[in-house]
Design a protein around this motif. Structure first.
Motif, PDB file in Angstrom:
ATOM      1  N   ILE A  87     -48.147 -74.619 -13.886  1.00  0.00           N
ATOM      2  CA  ILE A  87     -47.596 -73.847 -12.776  1.00  0.00           C
ATOM      3  C   ILE A  87     -46.456 -74.650 -12.176  1.00  0.00           C
ATOM      4  CG2 ILE A  87     -49.245 -74.818 -11.099  1.00  0.00           C
ATOM      5  CD1 ILE A  87     -49.273 -72.032  -9.749  1.00  0.00           C
ATOM      6  N   ALA A  88     -45.417 -73.969 -11.670  1.00  0.00           N
ATOM      7  CA  ALA A  88     -44.255 -74.672 -11.118  1.00  0.00           C
ATOM      8  C   ALA A  88     -43.591 -73.852 -10.027  1.00  0.00           C
ATOM      9  CB  ALA A  88     -43.242 -74.981 -12.227  1.00  0.00           C
ATOM     10  N   VAL A  89     -42.898 -74.569  -9.138  1.00  0.00           N
ATOM     11  CA  VAL A  89     -42.151 -73.939  -8.051  1.00  0.00           C
ATOM     12  C   VAL A  89     -40.734 -74.516  -8.029  1.00  0.00           C
ATOM     13  CG1 VAL A  89     -44.230 -73.599  -6.666  1.00  0.00           C
ATOM     14  CG2 VAL A  89     -42.858 -75.664  -6.350  1.00  0.00           C
ATOM     15  N   PRO A  90     -39.783 -73.785  -7.456  1.00  0.00           N
ATOM     16  CA  PRO A  90     -38.408 -74.293  -7.407  1.00  0.00           C
ATOM     17  C   PRO A  90     -38.199 -75.321  -6.304  1.00  0.00           C
ATOM     18  CG  PRO A  90     -38.513 -72.126  -6.397  1.00  0.00           C
ATOM     19  CD  PRO A  90     -39.878 -72.408  -6.945  1.00  0.00           C
ATOM     20  N   VAL A  91     -37.236 -76.197  -6.537  1.00  0.00           N
ATOM     21  CA  VAL A  91     -36.735 -77.124  -5.517  1.00  0.00           C
ATOM     22  C   VAL A  91     -35.272 -76.771  -5.328  1.00  0.00           C
ATOM     23  CG1 VAL A  91     -36.343 -79.524  -4.875  1.00  0.00           C
ATOM     24  CG2 VAL A  91     -38.332 -78.917  -6.281  1.00  0.00           C
ATOM     25  N   PHE A  92     -34.933 -76.287  -4.137  1.00  0.00           N
ATOM     26  CA  PHE A  92     -33.581 -75.802  -3.882  1.00  0.00           C
ATOM     27  C   PHE A  92     -32.717 -76.858  -3.200  1.00  0.00           C
ATOM     28  CE2 PHE A  92     -36.050 -71.803  -3.965  1.00  0.00           C
ATOM     29  CZ  PHE A  92     -35.321 -71.107  -4.923  1.00  0.00           C
ATOM     30  N   GLN A  93     -31.420 -76.714  -3.402  1.00  0.00           N
ATOM     31  CA  GLN A  93     -30.444 -77.544  -2.705  1.00  0.00           C
ATOM     32  C   GLN A  93     -29.178 -76.728  -2.524  1.00  0.00           C
ATOM     33  OE1 GLN A  93     -28.968 -81.208  -4.589  1.00  0.00           O
ATOM     34  NE2 GLN A  93     -29.330 -82.230  -2.642  1.00  0.00           N
ATOM     35  N   ASN A  94     -28.742 -76.599  -1.275  1.00  0.00           N
ATOM     36  CA  ASN A  94     -27.555 -75.808  -0.960  1.00  0.00           C
ATOM     37  C   ASN A  94     -27.658 -74.386  -1.494  1.00  0.00           C
ATOM     38  OD1 ASN A  94     -26.303 -78.108   0.228  1.00  0.00           O
ATOM     39  ND2 ASN A  94     -25.657 -78.792  -1.810  1.00  0.00           N
ATOM     40  N   GLY A  95     -28.861 -73.821  -1.424  1.00  0.00           N
ATOM     41  CA  GLY A  95     -29.063 -72.448  -1.843  1.00  0.00           C
ATOM     42  C   GLY A  95     -29.212 -72.242  -3.337  1.00  0.00           C
ATOM     43  N   LEU A  96     -29.115 -73.288  -4.124  1.00  0.00           N
ATOM     44  CA  LEU A  96     -29.227 -73.189  -5.576  1.00  0.00           C
ATOM     45  C   LEU A  96     -30.443 -73.967  -6.058  1.00  0.00           C
ATOM     46  CD1 LEU A  96     -25.481 -73.833  -6.505  1.00  0.00           C
ATOM     47  CD2 LEU A  96     -26.636 -71.615  -6.284  1.00  0.00           C
ATOM     48  N   VAL A  97     -31.003 -73.553  -7.184  1.00  0.00           N
ATOM     49  CA  VAL A  97     -32.130 -74.286  -7.739  1.00  0.00           C
ATOM     50  C   VAL A  97     -31.612 -75.584  -8.351  1.00  0.00           C
ATOM     51  CG1 VAL A  97     -32.051 -73.106  -9.989  1.00  0.00           C
ATOM     52  CG2 VAL A  97     -34.192 -74.145  -9.192  1.00  0.00           C
ATOM     53  N   GLY A  98     -32.178 -76.701  -7.918  1.00  0.00           N
ATOM     54  CA  GLY A  98     -31.730 -77.983  -8.427  1.00  0.00           C
ATOM     55  C   GLY A  98     -32.731 -78.620  -9.354  1.00  0.00           C
ATOM     56  N   ALA A  99     -34.022 -78.296  -9.152  1.00  0.00           N
ATOM     57  CA  ALA A  99     -35.080 -78.872  -9.964  1.00  0.00           C
ATOM     58  C   ALA A  99     -36.297 -77.959  -9.874  1.00  0.00           C
ATOM     59  CB  ALA A  99     -35.420 -80.282  -9.476  1.00  0.00           C
ATOM     60  N   ALA A 100     -37.296 -78.274 -10.668  1.00  0.00           N
ATOM     61  CA  ALA A 100     -38.570 -77.557 -10.606  1.00  0.00           C
ATOM     62  C   ALA A 100     -39.694 -78.574 -10.539  1.00  0.00           C
ATOM     63  CB  ALA A 100     -38.746 -76.643 -11.812  1.00  0.00           C
ATOM     64  N   LEU A 101     -40.662 -78.290  -9.701  1.00  0.00           N
ATOM     65  CA  LEU A 101     -41.812 -79.170  -9.507  1.00  0.00           C
ATOM     66  C   LEU A 101     -43.020 -78.489 -10.125  1.00  0.00           C
ATOM     67  CD1 LEU A 101     -42.692 -81.825  -8.025  1.00  0.00           C
ATOM     68  CD2 LEU A 101     -43.250 -80.368  -6.062  1.00  0.00           C
ATOM     69  N   GLY A 102     -43.719 -79.188 -11.027  1.00  0.00           N
ATOM     70  CA  GLY A 102     -44.790 -78.530 -11.742  1.00  0.00           C
ATOM     71  C   GLY A 102     -46.060 -79.339 -11.846  1.00  0.00           C
ATOM     72  N   LEU A 103     -47.087 -78.664 -12.337  1.00  0.00           N
ATOM     73  CA  LEU A 103     -48.411 -79.247 -12.518  1.00  0.00           C
ATOM     74  C   LEU A 103     -48.977 -78.693 -13.809  1.00  0.00           C
ATOM     75  CD1 LEU A 103     -51.190 -79.371  -9.811  1.00  0.00           C
ATOM     76  CD2 LEU A 103     -51.615 -78.155 -11.951  1.00  0.00           C
ATOM     77  N   VAL A 104     -49.633 -79.529 -14.587  1.00  0.00           N
ATOM     78  CA  VAL A 104     -50.254 -79.085 -15.838  1.00  0.00           C
ATOM     79  C   VAL A 104     -51.715 -79.477 -15.844  1.00  0.00           C
ATOM     80  CG1 VAL A 104     -49.534 -81.173 -17.070  1.00  0.00           C
ATOM     81  CG2 VAL A 104     -50.082 -79.113 -18.365  1.00  0.00           C
ATOM     82  N   THR A 105     -52.554 -78.576 -16.332  1.00  0.00           N
ATOM     83  CA  THR A 105     -53.986 -78.831 -16.417  1.00  0.00           C
ATOM     84  C   THR A 105     -54.527 -78.135 -17.656  1.00  0.00           C
ATOM     85  OG1 THR A 105     -56.068 -78.789 -15.168  1.00  0.00           O
ATOM     86  CG2 THR A 105     -54.617 -76.873 -14.941  1.00  0.00           C
ATOM     87  N   THR A 106     -55.836 -78.108 -17.815  1.00  0.00           N
ATOM     88  CA  THR A 106     -56.423 -77.501 -19.001  1.00  0.00           C
ATOM     89  C   THR A 106     -56.507 -75.985 -18.855  1.00  0.00           C
ATOM     90  OG1 THR A 106     -58.605 -77.909 -18.050  1.00  0.00           O
ATOM     91  CG2 THR A 106     -57.752 -79.538 -19.611  1.00  0.00           C
ATOM     92  N   THR A 107     -56.509 -75.309 -19.986  1.00  0.00           N
ATOM     93  CA  THR A 107     -56.514 -73.850 -19.977  1.00  0.00           C
ATOM     94  C   THR A 107     -57.748 -73.273 -19.300  1.00  0.00           C
ATOM     95  OG1 THR A 107     -55.127 -73.729 -21.952  1.00  0.00           O
ATOM     96  CG2 THR A 107     -56.470 -71.811 -21.467  1.00  0.00           C
ATOM     97  N   ASP A 108     -58.864 -73.976 -19.370  1.00  0.00           N
ATOM     98  CA  ASP A 108     -60.070 -73.445 -18.729  1.00  0.00           C
ATOM     99  C   ASP A 108     -59.950 -73.408 -17.209  1.00  0.00           C
ATOM    100  OD1 ASP A 108     -60.361 -76.116 -18.102  1.00  0.00           O
ATOM    101  OD2 ASP A 108     -62.122 -76.445 -19.356  1.00  0.00           O
ATOM    102  N   ALA A 109     -58.920 -74.052 -16.655  1.00  0.00           N
ATOM    103  CA  ALA A 109     -58.684 -74.017 -15.206  1.00  0.00           C
ATOM    104  C   ALA A 109     -57.579 -73.036 -14.836  1.00  0.00           C
ATOM    105  CB  ALA A 109     -58.324 -75.414 -14.700  1.00  0.00           C
ATOM    106  N   ALA A 110     -57.138 -72.221 -15.789  1.00  0.00           N
ATOM    107  CA  ALA A 110     -55.998 -71.328 -15.555  1.00  0.00           C
ATOM    108  C   ALA A 110     -56.259 -70.324 -14.439  1.00  0.00           C
ATOM    109  CB  ALA A 110     -55.633 -70.595 -16.845  1.00  0.00           C
ATOM    110  N   THR A 111     -57.478 -69.831 -14.342  1.00  0.00           N
ATOM    111  CA  THR A 111     -57.757 -68.788 -13.347  1.00  0.00           C
ATOM    112  C   THR A 111     -57.685 -69.298 -11.914  1.00  0.00           C
ATOM    113  OG1 THR A 111     -60.131 -69.212 -13.584  1.00  0.00           O
ATOM    114  CG2 THR A 111     -59.175 -67.447 -14.932  1.00  0.00           C
ATOM    115  N   SER A 112     -57.782 -70.624 -11.746  1.00  0.00           N
ATOM    116  CA  SER A 112     -57.753 -71.184 -10.388  1.00  0.00           C
ATOM    117  C   SER A 112     -56.508 -72.024 -10.124  1.00  0.00           C
ATOM    118  CB  SER A 112     -59.012 -72.033 -10.135  1.00  0.00           C
ATOM    119  OG  SER A 112     -59.066 -73.122 -11.047  1.00  0.00           O
ATOM    120  N   ILE A 113     -55.542 -71.994 -11.033  1.00  0.00           N
ATOM    121  CA  ILE A 113     -54.401 -72.898 -10.902  1.00  0.00           C
ATOM    122  C   ILE A 113     -53.530 -72.571  -9.689  1.00  0.00           C
ATOM    123  CG2 ILE A 113     -52.765 -71.604 -12.350  1.00  0.00           C
ATOM    124  CD1 ILE A 113     -51.969 -74.364 -13.557  1.00  0.00           C
TER     125      ILE A 113
END
Length: 274
Positions: free
Chosen positions: A203-229
């Motif tokens: 799962i990931a979310v945007p990191v904005f700068q001056n109104g533009l997307v500059g980076a993305a911040l994410g997290l990775v886990t096992t597929t069995d945890a997908a429903t609660s990610i």
């Protein structure tokens, strides 16, 4: 004025960059003749330019006399973007503390997500990326975020290309991907399940700068945890906002430069074993 070259329009600087680019594609050591063959440069030219790069420290020879990236080039790269990385790293560590999962930050590099930094969790997750590594934008949560908030013409240019299937579950249908990215823009987060490696969800979310997307911040886990990610969204969004507020005028794109390979959270060599 460009130096003399056998190929019209190709400068000496361009030739040097061609040599260095070989080691960006693969860090494998190369002989002089292999460098000449891969770049298409005459052997005499390759010998001269590689010799100069070695003298400066950009290249060095291993025990077998083959060339590899030199320590001085790595040291030089560490200076670029250092301010931004020094701001982002403690916040990435905070995100790990809050989630206890493997977390990372990435930027767009052409049609790929370039992973800048990572803190490893203790959960054994099939890892497909490393710090400094790249993965297709369409197959990763951070990549989908970066793609979704890019300018439309950039997004369309990337989607219109042949899309690599990293696994049988990678989303490669252009129309379906366009619809998915529209949802990402609406929800301001992206998820993947088994798209890059079977057994991994992200799962990931945007990191904005001056109104533009500059980076993305994410997290990775096992597929069995997908429903609660999605329970990690408040932490992801909170840290993303803190990065935005802390970076200030420093361009997030300077994060593209090399970063160190592991952070305290688990064994920094764990990725090679997972």
């Amino acid at each position: 004025m460009a130096g003399r070259t056998s190929q019209p329009g190709q400068s000496v600087t361009g030739r040097v960059l061609m040599i260095l680019e070989l080691f960006e594609r693969s860090l494998a050591a190369r002989s002089l003749s292999e460098i000449s063959t891969e770049t298409g440069l005459p052997l005499s030219t390759t010998h001269r330019l590689v010799g100069e790069l070695e003298s400066w420290g950009a290249l060095q020879r291993d025990a077998n006399g083959r060339y590899q990236i030199g320590l001085r080039l790595w040291e030089l790269g560490q200076h670029a973007g250092r301010q931004v990385r020094e701001i982002a790293r403690p916040l990435l560590q905070d995100l790990f503390t809050l989630t206890q999962e493997t977390v990372h930050i990435a930027v767009r590099e052409r049609a790929e997500a370039l992973y800048i930094d990572r803190v490893y969790g203790t959960r054994r997750v099939p890892q497909a990326s490393r710090v400094g590594g790249r993965l297709p934008l369409h197959a990763t949560a951070v990549g989908k975020v970066l793609l979704a908030f890019e300018e439309p013409w950039v997004r369309e240019a990337i989607i219109s290309r042949p899309l690599e299937s990293r696994t049988p579950l990678t989303h490669v249908d252009p129309d379906a991907l366009r619809a998915e990215l529209a949802v990402v823009r609406t929800r301001s987060f992206a998820t993947t399940v088994d798209e890059t490696r079977i057994g991994a969800t992200s799962i990931a979310v945007p990191v904005f700068q001056n109104g533009l997307v500059g980076a993305a911040l994410g997290l990775v886990t096992t597929t069995d945890a997908a429903t609660s990610i999605e329970r990690h969204l408040p932490a992801l969004r909170g840290i993303a906002r803190r990065i935005e507020a802390s970076v200030g005028h420093f361009p997030l794109q300077s994060l593209r430069q090399p970063a160190s390979t592991g952070r305290k959270g688990s064994d920094p060599e764990a990725e090679t074993r997972r």
